[in-house]
Motif scaffolding. Structure first.
Motif, short mmCIF file in Angstrom:
data_model
loop_
_atom_site.label_atom_id
_atom_site.label_comp_id
_atom_site.label_asym_id
_atom_site.label_seq_id
_atom_site.Cartn_x
_atom_site.Cartn_y
_atom_site.Cartn_z
N ILE A 12 2.78 31.38 22.72
CA ILE A 12 3.70 30.48 23.42
C ILE A 12 3.71 29.11 22.75
N ASN A 13 2.53 28.57 22.52
CA ASN A 13 2.44 27.22 21.93
C ASN A 13 2.92 27.19 20.49
N ARG A 14 2.59 28.23 19.73
CA ARG A 14 3.01 28.22 18.33
C ARG A 14 4.53 28.31 18.21
N ALA A 15 5.17 29.12 19.05
CA ALA A 15 6.63 29.20 19.02
C ALA A 15 7.25 27.85 19.35
N ARG A 16 6.65 27.13 20.31
CA ARG A 16 7.16 25.81 20.67
C ARG A 16 7.04 24.84 19.49
N TRP A 17 5.88 24.81 18.87
CA TRP A 17 5.67 23.88 17.76
C TRP A 17 6.50 24.25 16.53
N ASP A 18 6.59 25.55 16.23
CA ASP A 18 7.40 25.97 15.08
C ASP A 18 8.84 25.48 15.22
N GLU A 19 9.38 25.59 16.44
CA GLU A 19 10.77 25.19 16.66
C GLU A 19 10.95 23.68 16.52
N ARG A 20 9.93 22.92 16.86
CA ARG A 20 10.08 21.46 16.87
C ARG A 20 9.81 20.80 15.52
N VAL A 21 9.25 21.53 14.58
CA VAL A 21 8.97 20.94 13.26
C VAL A 21 10.22 20.35 12.61
N PRO A 22 11.33 21.10 12.47
CA PRO A 22 12.50 20.50 11.83
C PRO A 22 13.08 19.32 12.61
N ILE A 23 12.94 19.33 13.93
CA ILE A 23 13.40 18.19 14.73
C ILE A 23 12.57 16.96 14.40
N HIS A 24 11.26 17.14 14.30
CA HIS A 24 10.38 16.03 13.98
C HIS A 24 10.60 15.53 12.56
N ALA A 25 10.84 16.46 11.64
CA ALA A 25 11.02 16.08 10.23
C ALA A 25 12.31 15.29 10.02
N ALA A 26 13.32 15.58 10.84
CA ALA A 26 14.63 14.94 10.66
C ALA A 26 14.82 13.67 11.49
N ASP A 192 7.65 23.85 31.30
CA ASP A 192 8.84 24.44 30.69
C ASP A 192 9.87 23.37 30.32
N SER A 193 9.42 22.18 30.01
CA SER A 193 10.34 21.09 29.71
C SER A 193 10.97 21.27 28.33
N PRO A 194 12.29 21.12 28.24
CA PRO A 194 12.95 21.20 26.93
C PRO A 194 12.76 19.90 26.16
N VAL A 205 14.87 25.94 22.54
CA VAL A 205 14.84 27.25 23.19
C VAL A 205 13.44 27.61 23.67
N HIS A 206 12.44 27.40 22.82
CA HIS A 206 11.06 27.75 23.15
C HIS A 206 10.42 26.56 23.88
N ASN A 207 10.59 26.53 25.18
CA ASN A 207 10.23 25.35 25.95
C ASN A 207 8.92 25.48 26.73
N ARG A 208 8.38 26.66 26.83
CA ARG A 208 7.13 26.81 27.57
C ARG A 208 5.97 26.26 26.75
N SER A 209 5.06 25.57 27.40
CA SER A 209 3.85 25.09 26.76
C SER A 209 2.66 25.31 27.68
#
Length: 278
Positions: A12-26, A192-194, A205-209
């Motif tokens: 669950i946590n890895r899917a959340r972090w993987d999705e947020r990497v490009p958001i953080h990088a940009a 489950d915060s987006p 999309v992957h909002n569960r932590s």
């Protein structure tokens, strides 16, 4: 909300972090263009408390996209290694190292779970083992973390941890004046915060932590039990972000309560050393 730990918490946590990497990088939060141009990602108290790293080896556990790790290299560390469980985060960090023209013998990054760090990193020990802000809350077992981290500290070296103070998670979000949550809870906090702290309005999309609270006493005791000598425990009256709506941003970039409000600790830092056996 507090809940039993889901069996698939790691995925669950890895899917959340993987999705947020490009958001953080940009985005502006990490400001990678400014970072590549020379901006230091480290906090002033970290630099003062860690001290001169010139010629030393440094391992950064849970390094995310590597800006703190690479900042230590800029400050003179001979070899830095960053470890994170997110493959996209590690690839981003490697790209930053290439952009800074830091070869692998100066800056290397490893994709692995922090609990597996001793088997995953290239060296058996490091002069400095560093863990930055917002890391321990993603781990269910801080005793296991301390054992792994301590095993990687070279004789004469030390572990340095900078972290958000767990007491801040006990107070109401608006005023930070009412105790709302249990400081000693051992259950997971499932949310489950987006979005992301770096962009609250980001579409995700992957909002569960799944996170855990670790009282300061538990963390310090775990490091001592793992064989390290506690050099100091410092508490700081500021935060890197507006944890409560009433916080005000100062000229130094930190967020604090207004001057007419009593202060509480919002970050803390620990230095713990491994003694050289005679």
């Amino acid at each position: 909300m507090y809940a039993p730990t889901p069996e698939d918490w790691h995925e669950i946590n890895r899917a959340r972090w993987d999705e947020r990497v490009p958001i953080h990088a940009a985005g502006d939060f990490y400001g990678l263009d400014a970072f590549l141009a020379g901006r230091d990602a480290l906090r002033d108290f970290e630099l003062a408390e860690v001290g001169d790293v010139t010629g030393r080896t440094l391992l950064h556990l849970q390094c995310h996209i590597g800006v703190d790790t690479l900042s230590w290299a800029r400050h003179g560390a001979a070899h830095v290694v960053g470890l994170d469980f997110s493959g996209p985060a590690v690839e981003t960090a490697r790209g930053l190292a290439r952009s800074l023209e830091l070869p692998a013998d100066r800056a290397a990054f490893v994709a692995a779970d922090v609990y597996d760090a001793a088997q995953a990193v290239p060296d058996s020990s490091y002069d400095i083992v560093y863990t930055g802000l917002g890391a321990l809350n993603w781990l269910p077992d801080v005793m296991r973390w301390a054992e792994v981290a301590a095993s990687l500290v070279a004789p004469g070296g030390f572990l340095y941890l900078a972290e958000f103070h767990p007491f801040t998670d006990c107070l109401d979000d608006e005023t930070g004046s009412k105790v709302t949550y249990d400081y000693f809870s051992r259950e997971a906090w499932v949310d489950d915060s987006p979005g992301t702290y770096a962009d609250l309005d980001a579409v995700t999309v992957h909002n569960r932590s799944v996170e855990w609270q670790h009282p300061v006493g538990e963390v310090v005791s775990a490091l001592a039990a793992a064989g390290l000598r506690i050099e100091f425990l410092h508490e700081h009256d500021a935060s890197l972000f507006p944890r409560y709506q009433v916080l005000k941003r100062g000229t130094d970039g930190y967020y604090r309560f207004p001057s007419d409000r009593p202060r509480i600790p919002m970050m803390y830092s620990v230095k713990a050393s491994r003694q050289v056996r005679g």
